[in-house]
Design an enzyme around this catalytic site. Structure first.
Site, PDB file in Angstrom:
ATOM      1  N   SER A  63      74.083  -8.101  12.403  1.00  0.00           N
ATOM      2  CA  SER A  63      73.904  -7.427  14.008  1.00  0.00           C
ATOM      3  C   SER A  63      73.213  -6.011  13.719  1.00  0.00           C
ATOM      4  CB  SER A  63      75.348  -7.021  14.270  1.00  0.00           C
ATOM      5  OG  SER A  63      75.958  -8.313  14.565  1.00  0.00           O
TER       6      SER A  63
HETATM    7  N1  SAH Z   1      79.611  -9.577  12.062  1.00  0.00           N
HETATM    8  C1  SAH Z   1      78.380  -9.818  11.410  1.00  0.00           C
HETATM    9  C2  SAH Z   1      77.564 -10.555  12.482  1.00  0.00           C
HETATM   10  C3  SAH Z   1      77.367 -12.128  12.059  1.00  0.00           C
HETATM   11  S1  SAH Z   1      76.398 -12.760  13.535  1.00  0.00           S
HETATM   12  C4  SAH Z   1      77.731  -8.621  10.804  1.00  0.00           C
HETATM   13  O1  SAH Z   1      78.127  -7.564  10.697  1.00  0.00           O
HETATM   14  O2  SAH Z   1      76.366  -8.887  10.453  1.00  0.00           O
HETATM   15  C5  SAH Z   1      77.814 -13.825  14.028  1.00  0.00           C
HETATM   16  C6  SAH Z   1      78.644 -14.566  13.289  1.00  0.00           C
HETATM   17  O3  SAH Z   1      79.652 -15.485  14.028  1.00  0.00           O
HETATM   18  C7  SAH Z   1      77.828 -15.707  12.719  1.00  0.00           C
HETATM   19  O4  SAH Z   1      77.737 -15.850  11.176  1.00  0.00           O
HETATM   20  C8  SAH Z   1      78.456 -17.113  13.228  1.00  0.00           C
HETATM   21  O5  SAH Z   1      78.475 -17.991  12.124  1.00  0.00           O
HETATM   22  C9  SAH Z   1      79.866 -16.684  13.538  1.00  0.00           C
HETATM   23  N2  SAH Z   1      80.476 -17.488  14.601  1.00  0.00           N
HETATM   24  C10 SAH Z   1      79.935 -17.788  15.532  1.00  0.00           C
HETATM   25  N3  SAH Z   1      80.933 -18.949  16.222  1.00  0.00           N
HETATM   26  C11 SAH Z   1      82.073 -18.352  15.447  1.00  0.00           C
HETATM   27  C12 SAH Z   1      83.678 -18.929  15.687  1.00  0.00           C
HETATM   28  N4  SAH Z   1      83.953 -19.600  16.553  1.00  0.00           N
HETATM   29  N5  SAH Z   1      84.491 -18.332  14.750  1.00  0.00           N
HETATM   30  C13 SAH Z   1      84.092 -17.442  13.811  1.00  0.00           C
HETATM   31  N6  SAH Z   1      82.926 -17.270  13.745  1.00  0.00           N
HETATM   32  C14 SAH Z   1      82.005 -17.453  14.398  1.00  0.00           C
END
Ligand code: SAH
Length: 212
Positions: A63
């Site tokens: 993000s």
């Molecule tokens: N927190 C991360 C952001 C990753 S993007 C950072 O600091 O960079 C969001 C993530 O949410 C993705 O990796 C995606 O696979 C995950 N995601 C989507 N739906 C989800 C769910 N139902 N349960 C857990 N993770 C999920």
């Protein structure tokens, strides 16, 4: 190299966060400490400290720093809070949360990302964060209740299980909306009442059902 990274990080904190209205000193300090370049792919190392989301594989992203800072400022995790993150990615936000609170659990639905996050987090010393491979829409019932829940993926509504797992006085932040328009939503639980506020417009990857 290490000095350059530190300088990049200081610049990120000043130019992208402080000058854009992030004031919470604890949040700013967390961003100054966590090495964002350890949570991006090798091909984006050179732009690791830009204020943008970057691809991390599997169609997912790390993000944007300003958006994470906004969420952390709203949720305001305190040292003794129990914290849950939904959507680990490669673990960047989990590390930031661990700078603010001692007890951090994070859930990722894509197994390859969950295990890579575990590896990267321990490599930089965040080895007591619990990384769960699972569907974060169900929360982590065996570790609930949580004082803070931060969801890093968006959907049309907030999953009921997450609201149920909020502690008394607990705070939840999540992007809510369709794929083209989302807004951060901030929820606070007082007893069995939930107060609900809209904040910043934003774009996040979708919260998907099930695991992969
Ligand atoms: N927190 C991360 C952001 C990753 S993007 C950072 O600091 O960079 C969001 C993530 O949410 C993705 O990796 C995606 O696979 C995950 N995601 C989507 N739906 C989800 C769910 N139902 N349960 C857990 N993770 C999920």
């Amino acid at each position: 190299m290490a000095v350059d990274r530190e300088r990049d990080r200081e610049r990120m904190v000043t130019v992208q966060l402080r000058l854009n209205g992030i004031h919470d000193e604890r949040v700013l300090r967390a961003f100054a400490r966590v090495p964002r370049h350890e949570f991006v792919l090798e091909e984006t190392l050179g732009v690791a400290y830009r204020d943008q989301a970057l691809p991390i594989g599997q169609g997912q992203t790390i993000s944007q720093p300003f958006m994470i800072a906004t969420m952390l400022e709203l949720a305001a995790p305190q040292r003794s809070d129990r914290v849950l993150e939904v959507g680990t990615g490669l673990g960047y936000q989990a590390a930031l949360l661990r700078e603010l609170a001692d007890d951090v659990t994070t859930i990722e639905r894509i197994e390859a990302l969950a295990s890579e996050a575990r590896r990267r987090l321990s490599a930089v010393g965040y080895d007591d964060i619990t990384v769960i491979h699972g569907d974060g829409r169900e929360g982590a019932p065996d570790r609930a209740p949580f004082d803070v829940i931060v969801v890093a993926a968006g959907s049309e509504s907030i999953p009921r299980a997450l609201l149920d797992q909020l502690a008394e006085g607990g705070r939840l932040v999540m992007p809510v909306g369709g794929p083209r328009f989302m807004r951060l939503r901030f929820v606070r639980r007082e007893g069995n009442a939930f107060t609900d506020t809209d904040a910043e417009p934003c774009i996040f990857v979708p919260l998907r059902p099930g695991t992969a």
